[in-house]
Design an enzyme around this catalytic site. Structure first.
Site, PDB file in Angstrom:
ATOM      1  N   LYS A 147     -19.138  31.101 -24.796  1.00 17.51           N
ATOM      2  CA  LYS A 147     -18.466  30.039 -24.784  1.00 17.51           C
ATOM      3  C   LYS A 147     -19.494  28.840 -23.848  1.00 17.51           C
ATOM      4  O   LYS A 147     -18.902  27.687 -24.113  1.00 17.51           O
ATOM      5  CB  LYS A 147     -17.149  30.190 -24.130  1.00 17.51           C
ATOM      6  CG  LYS A 147     -16.227  30.976 -24.976  1.00 17.51           C
ATOM      7  CD  LYS A 147     -16.013  30.876 -26.339  1.00 17.51           C
ATOM      8  CE  LYS A 147     -15.365  29.691 -26.794  1.00 17.51           C
ATOM      9  NZ  LYS A 147     -14.604  29.788 -28.194  1.00 17.51           N
ATOM     10  N   ASP A 148     -20.300  29.225 -23.459  1.00 17.08           N
ATOM     11  CA  ASP A 148     -21.022  28.166 -22.837  1.00 17.08           C
ATOM     12  C   ASP A 148     -21.810  27.390 -23.696  1.00 17.08           C
ATOM     13  O   ASP A 148     -22.059  26.249 -23.649  1.00 17.08           O
ATOM     14  CB  ASP A 148     -22.311  28.757 -21.897  1.00 17.08           C
ATOM     15  CG  ASP A 148     -21.895  29.397 -20.581  1.00 17.08           C
ATOM     16  OD1 ASP A 148     -20.512  29.414 -20.456  1.00 17.08           O
ATOM     17  OD2 ASP A 148     -22.638  30.065 -20.044  1.00 17.08           O
TER      18      ASP A 148
END
Ligand SMILES: Cc1ncc(COP(=O)(O)O)c(C=O)c1O
Length: 471
Positions: A44-45
């Site tokens: 999700k970065d």
């Protein structure tokens, strides 16, 4: 070694690692993409960086602003680290179901964590989404990220994850397997790989067994991040706009226990420590691989590391308490030896109908009956989040509605928990005579405090796959 001017430049660029021991006996080459090698520890970065940069570019987020998101953890962590580097405040709404490790990581980046009861319909004013959106609307300079409907979420994967996999396999990838939460990862990566291969790459959505994406009943599951569940009182089933089902060839449904077994095995056979949703993806990939040949190359995206789940999937006590099979069976009598098959009544059922149904199934007047939220259909036994309490057939007979007959439940007990465990021996609350018993994360039986002192019951508890007795 590469040199970077900021942590933001280290997002993406994760490797592929070939599985050998865990994939023994399977013909295709199987590679995993360990997304915990991103700086915040998850896939999700990538979405966080893209969504935030897009918001800066279109003016939704200005210097001094506040980033607000609703998340099961990883997106919040990505946003918190990007926001910390760029000087924004971050407020994250998450549930107590989010692992302790992820909540602590959010706080470590300076994010404000607001804990919300997640088991509320999406449109309810107290839902995580409503609370997050309201907070953003009421806070000057706030930007509501809304990863579920944010087009920059899949765009991150069209720009990074897809090209990385294509380049690192020299265009030889034939199958891409990923779990689906918001759908950003599979939609963006899948779209890129489909286009780069002229439609040759098959895209497989790996889904928890009860998730609605793969045709489940929408009830909760144990693995965090993956899948789509629906509160029984929700007005409508809303799918994320970040999800593009056109790029997904098929979904494969995976049970929680199989996913947990898969990540535990991966750690011990390959030295790769992955999280629960990675287990869902792995099981699906191994199933796909059974029908493939030596000419195929399967890439499995592993969203985050097992380090965030050392207190759950990799913790023997947690496994036992939730009825998941652990490494070692308990010695001596266990909860399952004294438990009775779970009988269910739905909150909205007419008491007279319930009494007739339960009596026809052989229930006596003083038999315990679990009260649960209504569901149009049940694929597996109820999830503990669906429990409202317990009652008896006799009490139902006298009650104007099921809700009027509900009593509070005792502690949730795993089916393999020793009777000598403090969770059982310490169960003393006077008004809780009945406890729900969990087999592989589902409520399949009940334990009565009275039977603990008396002779064992004759009914044997069922297994999770038997489903539950609802009319
Ligand atoms: C652990 C984990 N697995 C899988 C997913 C699903 O990824 P996506 O939202 O891109 O579908 C997420 C999303 O937050 C996640 O945190």
């Amino acid at each position: 070694m590469a040199r970077y001017e900021s942590v933001l430049d280290t997002v993406g660029g994760t490797p592929l690692i070939r599985l050998t021991r865990a994939a023994a006996g399977l013909r295709p080459r199987i590679y995993v993409k360990p997304e915990w090698q991103n700086p915040g520890g998850s896939v999700k970065d990538r979405a966080a960086l893209w969504m935030l940069r897009r918001a800066e570019a279109d003016g939704s987020l200005r210097p001094g602003g506040t980033v607000v998101e609703v998340t099961s953890g990883n997106t919040g962590i990505g946003l918190a680290l990007v926001a910390a580097r760029l000087g924004y405040r971050t407020v994250v709404f998450t549930s107590s179901g989010t692992s302790r490790e992820k909540r602590d990581q959010l706080a470590a980046y300076g994010a404000e964590v607001r804990l919300v009861d997640a088991f509320v319909p999406r449109e309810h004013p107290d839902s995580m989404r409503s609370r997050g959106a309201r907070f953003a609307a009421e806070t000057p300079g706030a930007w509501f990220v809304d990863q579920y409907d944010n087009p920059a979420n899949p765009a991150a994967h069209i720009a990074t994850t897809g090209p990385e996999i294509w380049a690192d396999t020299n265009g030889e990838v034939t199958h891409f397997v990923a779990t689906v939460g918001t759908g950003g990862t599979i939609s963006g990566t899948g779209r890129y790989l489909r286009e780069a291969s002229d439609g040759r790459v098959r895209v497989i959505g790996a889904d928890p067994a009860t998730s609605l994406y793969a045709g489940g009943d929408g009830s909760q599951k144990a693995v965090e991040g993956a899948g789509h569940v629906l509160h029984p009182d929700a007005a409508a089933d809303v799918w994320p706009q970040a999800l593009d089902t056109d790029v997904i060839d098929r979904f494969i449904a995976v049970h929680d226990q199989d996913a947990i077994d898969a990540v535990r095995r991966l750690a011990r056979t390959e030295g790769i420590l992955a999280g629960g949703s990675s287990g869902v993806a792995l099981v699906a990939a191994f199933r796909v691989a059974e029908d493939l040949t030596e000419d195929d190359t399967v890439v499995v995206l592993l969203p985050d590391s097992g380090r965030a789940y050392l207190s759950t999937y990799f913790n023997d006590q947690w496994l036992c308490a939730n009825g998941f099979r652990g490494p070692a069976p308990a010695e001596g009598p266990v909860v399952g030896d004294e438990a009775c098959v779970a009988r269910l009544v739905e909150r909205d059922e007419r008491p007279a109908d319930a009494v007739r149904r339960l009596a026809a199934a052989g229930a006596a007047d003083d038999d315990a009956v679990l009260v649960v939220y209504p569901r149009p259909r049940r694929l597996l036994a109820a999830h503990p989040s669906e429990l409202l309490g317990w009652t008896t057939v006799g009490r139902l007979r006298a009650a104007p509605s099921v809700s009027d007959a509900v009593r509070p439940l005792g502690p949730r007990l795993g089916i393999g928990l020793p009777l000598s465990d403090p969770a059982v021996t310490g169960w003393t609350a006077a008004d809780t005579e009945v406890a729900p018993v969990l087999d592989r994360g589902r409520v399949t039986a009940t334990l009565s405090r009275r039977t603990l002192a008396g002779p064992p019951p004759t009914t044997q508890p069922p297994t999770a796959s038997d489903g539950a007795d609802v009319g």
